[in-house]
Scaffold this active site. Structure first.
Site, short mmCIF file in Angstrom:
data_model
loop_
_atom_site.label_atom_id
_atom_site.label_comp_id
_atom_site.label_asym_id
_atom_site.label_seq_id
_atom_site.Cartn_x
_atom_site.Cartn_y
_atom_site.Cartn_z
N THR A 1 -6.74 -4.39 -9.81
CA THR A 1 -8.16 -4.60 -9.54
C THR A 1 -8.59 -6.07 -9.67
O THR A 1 -9.50 -6.51 -8.97
CB THR A 1 -8.98 -3.69 -10.48
OG1 THR A 1 -8.50 -2.35 -10.31
CG2 THR A 1 -10.46 -3.72 -10.16
N LYS B 1 0.80 -1.23 0.00
CA LYS B 1 0.00 0.00 0.00
C LYS B 1 0.83 1.27 0.00
O LYS B 1 1.92 1.29 0.54
CB LYS B 1 -0.79 0.02 1.31
CG LYS B 1 -2.26 -0.25 1.15
CD LYS B 1 -2.97 0.13 2.41
CE LYS B 1 -3.29 -1.01 3.31
NZ LYS B 1 -4.28 -1.91 3.12
N GLY B 2 0.28 2.33 -0.56
CA GLY B 2 0.91 3.64 -0.55
C GLY B 2 1.25 4.06 0.88
O GLY B 2 0.38 4.04 1.74
N CYS C 1 0.49 11.61 -6.70
CA CYS C 1 -0.10 12.30 -5.55
C CYS C 1 -0.16 13.80 -5.77
O CYS C 1 0.71 14.37 -6.42
CB CYS C 1 0.73 12.06 -4.30
SG CYS C 1 1.13 10.37 -4.03
N GLY D 1 -9.18 -1.22 -13.77
CA GLY D 1 -9.89 -2.39 -14.28
C GLY D 1 -9.85 -2.47 -15.80
O GLY D 1 -9.24 -1.62 -16.46
N ILE E 1 0.20 1.90 -15.88
CA ILE E 1 -0.28 3.22 -15.51
C ILE E 1 -0.90 3.22 -14.11
O ILE E 1 -1.40 2.19 -13.65
CB ILE E 1 -1.36 3.72 -16.52
CG1 ILE E 1 -2.57 2.81 -16.54
CG2 ILE E 1 -0.79 3.97 -17.86
CD1 ILE E 1 -3.75 3.34 -17.36
N ASN F 1 5.38 1.22 -1.87
CA ASN F 1 4.88 2.31 -2.71
C ASN F 1 4.98 3.58 -1.87
O ASN F 1 4.32 3.71 -0.84
CB ASN F 1 3.43 1.98 -3.11
CG ASN F 1 2.80 3.02 -3.99
OD1 ASN F 1 2.13 3.93 -3.52
ND2 ASN F 1 3.00 2.91 -5.29
C1 LIG Z 1 -8.56 0.71 -4.39
C2 LIG Z 1 -7.28 1.08 -5.08
C3 LIG Z 1 -6.24 1.64 -4.34
C4 LIG Z 1 -5.04 2.02 -4.95
N1 LIG Z 1 -4.02 2.55 -4.20
C5 LIG Z 1 -2.84 2.88 -4.81
C6 LIG Z 1 -1.75 3.39 -4.05
O1 LIG Z 1 -1.80 3.51 -2.83
N2 LIG Z 1 -0.60 3.74 -4.72
C7 LIG Z 1 -0.48 3.59 -6.08
O2 LIG Z 1 0.57 3.91 -6.63
N3 LIG Z 1 -1.49 3.09 -6.80
C8 LIG Z 1 -2.67 2.74 -6.21
N4 LIG Z 1 -3.70 2.22 -6.97
C9 LIG Z 1 -3.53 2.07 -8.43
C10 LIG Z 1 -3.16 0.64 -8.80
O3 LIG Z 1 -1.94 0.24 -8.20
C11 LIG Z 1 -3.04 0.50 -10.33
O4 LIG Z 1 -2.08 1.42 -10.80
C12 LIG Z 1 -4.35 0.78 -11.04
O5 LIG Z 1 -5.43 0.27 -10.33
C13 LIG Z 1 -4.39 0.22 -12.48
O6 LIG Z 1 -4.24 -1.18 -12.51
P1 LIG Z 1 -5.47 -2.22 -12.54
O7 LIG Z 1 -6.39 -1.78 -13.63
O8 LIG Z 1 -4.85 -3.55 -12.75
O9 LIG Z 1 -6.11 -2.10 -11.21
C14 LIG Z 1 -4.90 1.84 -6.36
C15 LIG Z 1 -5.95 1.26 -7.09
C16 LIG Z 1 -7.12 0.87 -6.48
C17 LIG Z 1 -8.21 0.26 -7.31
#
Ligand SMILES: Cc1cc2nc3c(=O)[nH]c(=O)nc-3n(C[C@H](O)[C@H](O)[C@H](O)COP(=O)(O)O)c2cc1C
Ligand SMILES: Cc1cc2nc3c(=O)[nH]c(=O)nc-3n(C[C@H](O)[C@H](O)[C@H](O)COP(=O)(O)OP(=O)(O)OC[C@H]3O[C@@H](n4cnc5c(N)ncnc54)[C@H](O)[C@@H]3O)c2cc1C
Ligand code: FES
Lengths: 303, 258
Positions: free
Chosen positions: A266, A45-46, A130, A217, A191, A99
């Site tokens: 996701t 997690k971030g 951010c 997603g 991304i 992260n």
């Molecule tokens: C609920 C949620 C929380 C996320 N928290 C972070 C985060 O803390 N730091 C970060 O760099 N990306 C965060 N992301 C982005 C994901 O790491 C990822 O870049 C993004 O969801 C695209 O990939 P996906 O389509 O496979 O989910 C988050 C995404 C989701 C859905």
């Protein structure tokens, strides 16, 4: 079985599948469902300098083939991570990345310095999506000067694998990628989520408390693939591709356009064991198509 | 508690009324331990409209028949899809998720389980558990109209049932929180699940009368296992996840305006 190892700048992963930040907790939550040692890495997690409560509920909205989130980096802060979380996860038999997030350059630098001392964390992923408080909330990652400033400052103090995660909410992603490569990043991931929004027509109110949020997603998949292809062609350092990867076929697409590894986000919500299945599926693809290693298909798209 | 991703087979799909079905499911192995108040993340068909799983309470576990029941209110595409499942179809569930109710500290405790709408779902399993363990409970069930009162014959097996309907077609007329049973403080333990205004009214009553009270919350969910932090509710301890640290919270901990 094919050789699944892949090199990311300074380190080698056992295979190219990493779980994406914010979608896999600290890995611990998935122990009932899968063997963490089967995947290439986990990005936790971030993490910010101080504890953050995140944004008010509602923070999520399901949208066609995806979801919007506005969690707002809720986490207990880097000191808590070091004291209470790191001891529990450090011995997982996979590569663990933190992260790193912040609202000022100084904050990023401090968190990176603290994580640098953690022996069993081989790298960080710098989340430059951010908002920058000094620049009125504009994200670091959407402006070349801001992005290079934060990467340059973190590079000075962080000695291990520095992966920088790019925001897709920009006009020319290749330009930012090149600038960040120039500041000494070891690898790039992309991304992060695409800025979006949803409205409840019954109440005529925005669905998210923050009005806008980040889309993830399958809905973002083709956009992500295009951007990874552009960035992989623009830089020499390794690229990690993500955005809507739901299965091994999606993952192979990213490898073919030039990603050395992929992240699964996701999709973990729909199947908490999906990352292992994607590792198996990549292996099967390599075997079925007569390849001996992942590196043979990285950038192997035939144009 | 260990969580599982399991395929269940639909044994029976009972249409209860225009809006509700009861899905009886079974699994080819013995069901894992499940506690009252816990829920499952139900995989729908993965179409663009039903991409994420849907959180659904465990309504009842019939150990003898190795059956698990889900009570479904049709509100959108996902629940409609579930309501149309035919016997023999497979349904993929992640379970058991979330916490459970705090059991009263003595068998003589006067207990009320207060449910409205689909909020009665977790109350059946908890009521059966309390009954089996020697507690006596009162089920207080509210609905819009007679036709919306669900599973009354089931509830009758495990305790005394009191009802209200908004149109007066069954039981007392009004909201469940206006039932005459509440005129004098009658309870030591109250558990509630249902529409937020109902739960807030129950919480207010409990706090005014210094009664132990737990509410089961329904927040929108991404993962259901505590990783995404989408489902949080504001509490005296900060934002807590409804899926992992809830769905059941002591009402004194919640920072909702009651
Ligand atoms: C609920 C949620 C929380 C996320 N928290 C972070 C985060 O803390 N730091 C970060 O760099 N990306 C965060 N992301 C982005 C994901 O790491 C990822 O870049 C993004 O969801 C695209 O990939 P996906 O389509 O496979 O989910 C988050 C995404 C989701 C859905
Ligand atoms: C812990 C918990 C237990 C629940 N138990 C039951 C139960 O036993 N029986 C039952 O019928 N319903 C229950 N619900 C509500 C149920 O999850 C929603 O009605 C369902 O997700 C709606 O999906 P849909 O596709 O039909 O509706 P849509 O409105 O099309 O759904 C759109 C999106 O919003 C979400 N959503 C909509 N309403 C709710 C809601 N009330 N709570 C959470 N998410 C929602 C959906 O998951 C989906 O992501 C429970 C919810 C929670 C959080
Ligand atoms: S739904 Fe993901 S943390 Fe609760």
């Amino acid at each position: 079985m094919a050789d699944l190892t892949t090199k990311l700048g300074t380190i080698q992963l056992k295979n190219p599948v990493i779980t994406a930040s914010g979608t896999f907790g600290y890995g611990t939550e998935h122990l009932d469902f899968m063997d963490l040692s089967r995947i290439g890495g986990i990005i936790v997690k971030g993490t910010t300098l101080r504890e953050r409560q995140g944004n008010p509920y509602p923070r999520m909205a399901e949208t066609p083939s995806g979801m919007l989130n506005a969690v707002g980096l809720q986490n207990k802060g880097v000191d808590y991570f070091v004291k209470h979380i790191y001891p529990n996860i450090k011995d997982y038999d996979t590569s663990i990345f933190v992260n790193v997030s912040g609202s000022t350059v100084e904050e990023y630098v401090k968190v990176a310095e603290i994580i640098n001392d953690l022996e069993q964390i081989p790298g960080i992923e710098l989340n430059i999506s951010c908002p920058n408080v000094k620049e009125g909330g504009m994200a670091f990652g959407v402006s070349c000067p801001l992005a290079t400033e934060v990467v340059k400052a973190v590079r000075k103090v962080y000695k291990k694998e520095l992966m920088v995660k790019l925001s897709p909410n920009v006009t020319d992603i290749a330009e930012i990628a090149r600038a960040i490569e120039g500041e000494g990043a070891d690898s790039l991931s992309l991304i992060n989520t695409l800025l979006g929004m949803a409205v409840d027509v019954k109440s005529r109110k925005p669905v998210l408390s923050t009005i806008t949020g980040g889309l993830s997603g399958p809905a973002v998949n083709p956009v992500a693939l295009r951007m990874v292809w552009q960035v992989a062609n623009a830089v020499k350092i390794p690229v990690v591709g993500l955005g809507g990867i739901m299965n091994a076929t999606d993952a192979v697409e990213f490898l073919l356009v030039g990603a050395s590894a992929v992240q699964v986000g996701t999709a973990n919500f729909i199947d908490p064991a999906i990352s292992v299945k994607i590792v198996e599926g990549i292996d099967k693809y390599l075997n079925d198509n007569g390849f001996n290693s992942v590196s043979e298909i990285v950038g192997g798209m035939i144009v | 508690m260990k969580k599982f991703i399991l395929d269940f087979t639909v044994v029976e799909n009972v249409r209860l009324n225009y809006q509700y079905v009861l899905l009886k499911l079974t699994h080819n192995k013995k069901l894992p331990p499940i506690l009252p108040g816990q829920f499952a993340q139900v995989r729908v068909d993965g179409s663009p409209e039903t991409f994420l799983r849907r959180p659904i309470s465990i309504n009842f576990v019939d150990s003898e028949r190795n059956e698990l029941w889900l009570l479904i209110q049709v509100v959108g595409a996902g629940t409609r899809w579930m309501s149309e499942l035919k016997p023999g179809k497979l349904l993929n569930l992640i379970l058991p998720l979330g916490n459970t109710f705090t059991v009263p500290d003595n068998k003589n405790a006067r207990i009320a389980l207060i449910g409205g709408g689909v909020g009665v779902a977790p109350m059946l399993m908890y009521g059966e558990w309390l009954h089996r363990n020697g507690f006596k409970c009162n089920f207080m069930i509210g609905a819009r109209s007679k036709i919306d009162l669900l599973q009354l014959n089931e509830f009758n097996k495990y305790g005394e049932v009191f009802t209200t309907t908004e149109d007066g077609t069954y039981g007392e007329k009004g909201f469940i929180t206006q039932h005459s049973r509440f005129n004098t403080p009658n309870f030591d333990y109250i558990y509630t699940c249902g529409p937020t205004p109902m739960m807030k009214a129950v919480a207010r009553y409990a706090q005014e009368n210094d009664i132990f009270c737990e509410a089961s919350l329904e927040n929108v969910m991404g993962c259901g296992i505590g990783t995404c932090l989408c489902c949080v509710t504001d509490t005296t301890e900060g934002n807590l996840t409804v899926c992992a640290e809830g769905p059941i919270f002591n009402v004194t901990k919640l920072k909702w305006q009651i």
